[in-house]
Design a protein around this motif. Sequence first.
Motif, mmCIF file in Angstrom:
data_model
loop_
_atom_site.group_PDB
_atom_site.id
_atom_site.type_symbol
_atom_site.label_atom_id
_atom_site.label_comp_id
_atom_site.label_asym_id
_atom_site.label_seq_id
_atom_site.Cartn_x
_atom_site.Cartn_y
_atom_site.Cartn_z
ATOM 1 N N ASP A 186 7.073 3.802 -8.110
ATOM 2 C CA ASP A 186 8.213 3.558 -8.905
ATOM 3 C C ASP A 186 8.693 3.161 -9.755
ATOM 4 O OD1 ASP A 186 10.952 2.418 -8.586
ATOM 5 O OD2 ASP A 186 10.737 2.336 -6.085
ATOM 6 N N GLU A 202 18.036 3.987 -2.585
ATOM 7 C CA GLU A 202 17.634 3.757 -1.412
ATOM 8 C C GLU A 202 16.443 4.717 -0.324
ATOM 9 O OE1 GLU A 202 19.579 0.788 1.285
ATOM 10 O OE2 GLU A 202 18.302 1.644 3.415
ATOM 11 N N ALA A 203 17.215 6.305 -0.068
ATOM 12 C CA ALA A 203 16.871 7.247 0.873
ATOM 13 C C ALA A 203 15.704 7.753 0.243
ATOM 14 C CB ALA A 203 17.856 8.029 0.972
ATOM 15 N N ARG A 205 13.540 6.210 -1.986
ATOM 16 C CA ARG A 205 12.543 4.599 -1.644
ATOM 17 C C ARG A 205 12.042 5.052 -1.027
ATOM 18 N NH1 ARG A 205 15.248 2.381 -6.469
ATOM 19 N NH2 ARG A 205 13.855 1.290 -7.795
ATOM 20 N N ARG A 206 12.418 5.873 0.378
ATOM 21 C CA ARG A 206 12.078 5.196 1.762
ATOM 22 C C ARG A 206 10.917 6.881 1.827
ATOM 23 N NH1 ARG A 206 16.389 3.672 4.136
ATOM 24 N NH2 ARG A 206 16.985 6.091 4.643
ATOM 25 N N THR A 207 11.639 8.077 1.257
ATOM 26 C CA THR A 207 10.447 9.431 1.105
ATOM 27 C C THR A 207 9.618 9.271 0.506
ATOM 28 O OG1 THR A 207 13.217 10.620 1.574
ATOM 29 C CG2 THR A 207 11.140 11.098 0.699
ATOM 30 N N ARG A 209 8.046 6.811 -0.112
ATOM 31 C CA ARG A 209 6.803 5.302 0.390
ATOM 32 C C ARG A 209 5.873 5.736 2.104
ATOM 33 N NH1 ARG A 209 4.714 0.380 1.755
ATOM 34 N NH2 ARG A 209 6.435 -0.638 0.190
ATOM 35 N N ASN A 210 7.220 6.952 2.684
ATOM 36 C CA ASN A 210 6.805 7.793 3.316
ATOM 37 C C ASN A 210 5.512 8.792 3.810
ATOM 38 O OD1 ASN A 210 8.254 6.827 5.603
ATOM 39 N ND2 ASN A 210 9.779 8.085 5.179
#
Lengths: 242, 242
Positions: A186, A202-203, A205-207, A209-210
């Motif tokens: 990150d 936000e989206a 970062r979620r991607t 992490r996934n």
Amino acid sequence: MAEQPAIVLVRPQLGENIGKAARAMLNFGLTDLRLVAPRDGWPNPAAGPAAAGADVVLERARVYETTADAVAECALVFATTVRKRGDTKPVVGPDEAAEQIHGLAGKSAILFGPERSGLDAADVSLARTILTVPINPEFGSLNLAQAVILCAYEWSRAKDLVQPPKTDALPPAPQEELDGLIAHLDRLLSQKNYFLPEERAEASRRTLRNVLTSANWNHLEVRTMRGIFSTLENPPRGERRR
Amino acid sequence: MAEQPAIVLVRPQLGENIGKAARAMLNFGLTDLRLVAPRDGWPNPAAGPAAAGADVVLERARVYETTADAVAECALVFATTVRKRGDTKPVVGPDEAAEQIHGLAGKSAILFGPERSGLDAADVSLARTILTVPINPEFGSLNLAQAVILCAYEWSRAKDLVQPPKTDALPPAPQEELDGLIAHLDRLLSQKNYFLPEERAEASRRTLRNVLTSANWNHLEVRTMRGIFSTLENPPRGERRR
């Protein structure tokens, strides 16, 4: 993957039944047929027609004088018997036998007795384990080829279910190591304005992490990745000492 | 405990094979044998010797003219076929079929085709599910009795493992209710010349049956659909009383 089991027909009587057993075997991918003292000698002209095309199994069949010879190199021998006789050996069904065979590093064998009488005590004594097909107690009438096909079927079935041995696999890294890795990446990406514009951050970062979570890395792999990220954020290695 | 499945031999050719199938069934406790239009009639003198003592199964066997008749009261019908043909129906092995049978409140049936040709498309269209034995792709040579014994074995095996049935789910509607629904819709569609030209009619009907079969409706749902079809074929509700 374990070796396939040898199917050992002990003193089989009819060539037709040898052929049927070969057919049953090949239906589920078994090809190692061994014959102990077949009553009518070998080859037997009645076997071919009954094999219905499984000639390759018959051609490769090996003949032995004694059951002990037939299983000499086997690490695990099963004796199929219909009835239990107060056995001191463990008793399994075709399903559990198949699992044991697949879990074994070496060669295994399944003994089947003569059509009328079944295996004798001397044959059974060679086996580590009794294999019994759980059958209708009021009508036990399983013939040789049927017994073979059920064992072959279970072996084939267990092969599909079998997983690669897990002894080498490390568990996934602890979550905190994964978090450290994600934070690391990150930071690198933020420096490159990867997460702009703000409303997409936000989206994204979620991607991120996934993707990294799904990798399911163990701690060695995470460490390697940390090293890679470090390399990326630092000046070229050769230039650091200047 | 679920009822045991009917073993339905569709247009069997040799009496010997009927006898062998009966023997395979009884070995694992199955006794409901149904014969659809056996080639050489019934009873067949060749069946008894091959049954090797499973006479009770042969004596109780029932004969039907059509496959649909044979499975009229069944809530779940499996069609055994060796090959997949781009099926739209779910495909299961003998193990999963056995689980489904044990989980069912109603009667089930397993269809086996004639020795040479197997089930035809019309037979298969009666079934909700395809049952395929996962066999050596380079040597698929499973005969009728072998296919029966593997299904019977798995049924017997699953019986020991079975869990209490899930009481909340309604079972699928009996086959005859489904047949009624299909006939109803067929009538409506025929009125609209849906099945013309004639040479396409058979395939169109098979498709229709497959679609409605795969819906897996319970009897309440079938009833609802019947009501819908009735509504469609009648004048608008408000206008009927005029």
